[in-house]
Design an enzyme around this catalytic site. Structure first.
Site, PDB file in Angstrom:
ATOM      1  N   ASP A 118      -2.241   5.218  -5.668  1.00  0.00           N
ATOM      2  CA  ASP A 118      -2.433   4.467  -4.425  1.00  0.00           C
ATOM      3  C   ASP A 118      -2.581   2.989  -4.763  1.00  0.00           C
ATOM      4  O   ASP A 118      -3.614   2.547  -5.264  1.00  0.00           O
ATOM      5  CB  ASP A 118      -3.682   4.970  -3.688  1.00  0.00           C
ATOM      6  CG  ASP A 118      -3.866   4.273  -2.339  1.00  0.00           C
ATOM      7  OD1 ASP A 118      -2.978   3.503  -1.935  1.00  0.00           O
ATOM      8  OD2 ASP A 118      -4.908   4.501  -1.700  1.00  0.00           O
ATOM      9  N   ASP A 178       0.842  -1.200   0.000  1.00  0.00           N
ATOM     10  CA  ASP A 178       0.000   0.000   0.000  1.00  0.00           C
ATOM     11  C   ASP A 178       0.874   1.247   0.000  1.00  0.00           C
ATOM     12  O   ASP A 178       1.516   1.575   1.001  1.00  0.00           O
ATOM     13  CB  ASP A 178      -0.911  -0.009   1.228  1.00  0.00           C
ATOM     14  CG  ASP A 178      -1.955   1.102   1.193  1.00  0.00           C
ATOM     15  OD1 ASP A 178      -2.001   1.843   0.196  1.00  0.00           O
ATOM     16  OD2 ASP A 178      -2.720   1.227   2.171  1.00  0.00           O
TER      17      ASP A 178
END
Length: 645
Positions: free
Chosen positions: A306, A110
């Site tokens: 992201d 992430d």
């Protein structure tokens, strides 16, 4: 004669099994075996197994291609495999090992998070995930991060704590600890002491997800990338490469690489926002720019990459313009409802199931950056498959509510190597097959080097570095090697007194998990290690085979080293300490031709005995003829006296 033949057959069988199942070496490493040790006493080596149809016992080969490092004097990097699938799982994961001995975890990669965390064994408000919770008490190198002015502290002012909340309202909170984190047995980057979160509570999607936790790659004091850069062990960059639609997987590199010459770059301003942003100015559909002001992509945090987000989200004006442009190009397709009635997905049917052929049906999309460079998006970068209608696809780009931020999730960069060059404040994109890219890095799967060969060692020294990929090429086995034996040692977190009564049962489960016969799995050694149990196993060829096939060996090694064996809860979780490949014994001329020689001897003995028996029978027959010569019917013979009754 029949008994002689039976004895000969038993004799042949005995020597056949004897010469085929003698181990190549004793416990350890020899010239015809490669050891894969996970302790601090030696570095790990690669076993480059490749499929080859002609023979079940394939030769070893060490041929592989590697990505170049960024500079001649570049620091080492960690090559790591990515698992799972973006749309099936909603994320991609990699494997990290924490503690001494190492405990394995599947973590979501992430770039939007700045902290790495896993569930703690004390967490009562954590969900059931892929791997067991982290047990600090079982790690001899774990240390809590003491309270200081540099962190948020718990109520007792003893330990640092963390707390994170995400857009979908899931939360994670816990204490901060420090331990040795390993990046895989084939990583050129040595295991390092890293600060991470030990969860005491998780809610929402974090509670229900299959993955264990998060690997935070964002910018921040707790980011694993910042930790490694601050320690001076990697260059200030990393790369991600997500597999394509329906394939999943991919590759990840912590540290520098040499970017391809045709890589497309965009500036990334770390001052602009705390996230990884790019300088997006325009979007083109079918070669025509959307009628938008470039500032639409610069609202709030700008345009953010992201990796932990599944889809892409555009500001309202940009989304409406993009949707209209796409639909304008799809005259031949039929609009249909989406797979989930709770969402107003924009879907089309009649496109066919092969995503590689969809470029002729769906329009090309380009993202244009401030420097004029363009990133081409194929249909798999903005579509996802309809789960209920064959040959139907839906837009994977949505409106970001009223938020002016442009958020680009993993779907936009499928089959794209994304190079986060933090050192030079830019991000690069290179279209490639990410599933095949991993093979150009190297073969992964083995767990990390353990810092100590003894289970309860309290040494706080860091684990030795794994062998660099370029160095590993020097340790490939020579040709003409066949796999004769696989051994592996493991720790089970169950009491030995409880385990030893069920070892035969455990062997059955292991054979079942490895997909082999139970007769192939043998226990070599077992003992008590504190509150845990140590066991060494041996896997041998099946039946009358003289080696383990390449395909079977790949399966066994992958399941053991990747911790894919799912054992019953009564046996607890296991930690791999060591695994070793032993080549099949190279037999002498006598061993290779033993069966033929014995058969020849048997035939010779049978011929001799047969000839002897025939001679005896022939001689006996002639003697009988001599004693009772034939006489004609009318021949004169002496009269015989009748005997009284």
């Amino acid at each position: 004669m029949a008994r002689l033949i039976q004895f000969t057959i038993l004799f042949i069988q005995f020597f056949y099994y004897y010469y085929n199942y003698i181990p190549t070496t004793a416990h350890g490493v020899s010239s015809n075996g490669t050891s894969f040790l996970l302790d601090s006493s030696r570095s790990a080596m690669i076993l480059p197994l490749f499929l080859s149809p002609p023979s079940p016992c394939t030769k070893f080969s060490n041929t592989r291609r590697l990505l170049q490092r960024s500079n001649a004097n570049a620091l080492p990097n960690a090559h790591m495999r990515l698992h799972d699938d973006l749309l099936i799982n909603g994320y991609y994961t990699t494997r990290l090992w924490i503690g001494t001995p190492p405990q394995r975890f599947a973590l979501i990669v992430d770039t939007g998070s700045s902290v790495t965390y896993v569930p703690c064994s004390s967490c009562e408000q954590c969900g059931r995930h892929q791997d067991p919770k982290f047990q600090p008490d079982l790690s001899s190198t774990y240390q809590p991060v003491k309270c200081s002015i540099d962190c948020n502290c718990d109520d007792e002012k003893e330990q640092c704590v963390y707390e994170r909340q995400y857009a979908e309202m899931s939360t994670s909170s816990g204490v901060l600890g420090e331990d040795i984190i390993s990046f895989g047995n084939l990583s050129a980057l040595a295991p390092q002491r890293i600060v991470f979160g030990c969860e005491n509570m998780e809610t929402g999607d974090l509670y229900s997800q299959h993955a264990d936790g998060i690997m935070g790659l964002g910018r921040g004091d707790l980011s694993i990338v910042d930790h490694l850069v601050d320690k001076g062990v990697i260059n200030d960059s990393f790369s991600l490469c997500y597999g394509g639609m329906g394939i999943g997987g991919g590759a990840m590199v912590l540290g520098g690489i040499s970017p391809p010459s045709d890589m497309v770059f965009s500036q990334s301003d770390p001052v602009r926002s705390p996230y990884y942003n790019i300088d997006l100015k325009e979007i083109h559909v079918a070669g025509k720019p959307l009628p938008l002001n470039p500032t639409v992509f610069d609202g709030k945090h700008g345009t953010i990459l992201d990796s932990g987000t599944t889809y892409a989200y555009l500001p309202e004006a940009a989304f409406v313009s993009f949707k209209d442009a796409i639909m304008k190009e799809l005259h031949s397709l039929k609009p249909i409802r989406g797979p989930d009635p709770n969402y107003n997905d924009i879907c089309f049917s009649g496109a066919g199931s092969d995503i590689s052929q969809q470029s002729s049906t769906f329009p090309a999309v380009e993202m244009v950056f401030g420097n004029g460079q363009k990133l081409l998006l194929s249909p798999e970068n903005y579509l996802f498959r309809h789960s209920k209608v064959h040959g139907a696809y839906c837009l994977g780009i949505f409106q970001n509510g009223k938020d002016p931020t442009t958020l680009l999730g993993g779907i936009v960069v499928r089959n794209t190597l994304v190079f986060y060059d933090r050192e030079n404040s830019k991000i690069g994109f290179w279209k490639t097959n990410c599933s095949e890219l991993w093979e150009r890095l190297h073969v992964d799967g083995a767990p990390p080097l353990a810092p100590s060969s003894s289970y309860g060692n309290n040494s706080s020294t860091e684990m030795p570095p794994s062998m660099a990929p370029t160095d590993q090429q020097h340790y490939g086995l020579p040709d003409e090697k066949k796999i004769g034996q696989i051994t592996f040692e493991m720790m089970l977190n169950v009491n030995y007194s409880d385990l030893k009564l069920h070892i035969s049962e455990l062997a059955e489960f292991i054979a079942q998990e490895l997909g082999i016969n139970s007769s192939q799995v043998h226990m070599l050694n077992s003992m008590e290690k504190g509150n845990a149990s140590y066991i060494e196993w041996d896997v041998v060829p099946s039946g009358s085979a003289d080696c383990i096939s390449n395909i079977t060996a790949i399966s066994i090694i992958a399941r053991v080293a990747e911790y894919h064996m799912q054992l019953p809860d009564t046996f607890g979780s296991y930690h791999l300490i060591n695994w070793e490949i032993k080549a099949a014994a190279k037999r002498t001329w006598w061993q290779q031709h033993f069966l033929l020689v014995v058969l020849a001897c048997v035939c010779a003995v049978a011929f001799i005995f047969g000839s002897l028996a025939f001679g005896i029978w022939f001689t006996w027959g002639h003697r009988q003829q001599a004693l009772n010569p034939y006489k004609p019917v009318d021949a004169v013979v002496p009269e015989q006296e009748l005997q009284p009754l």
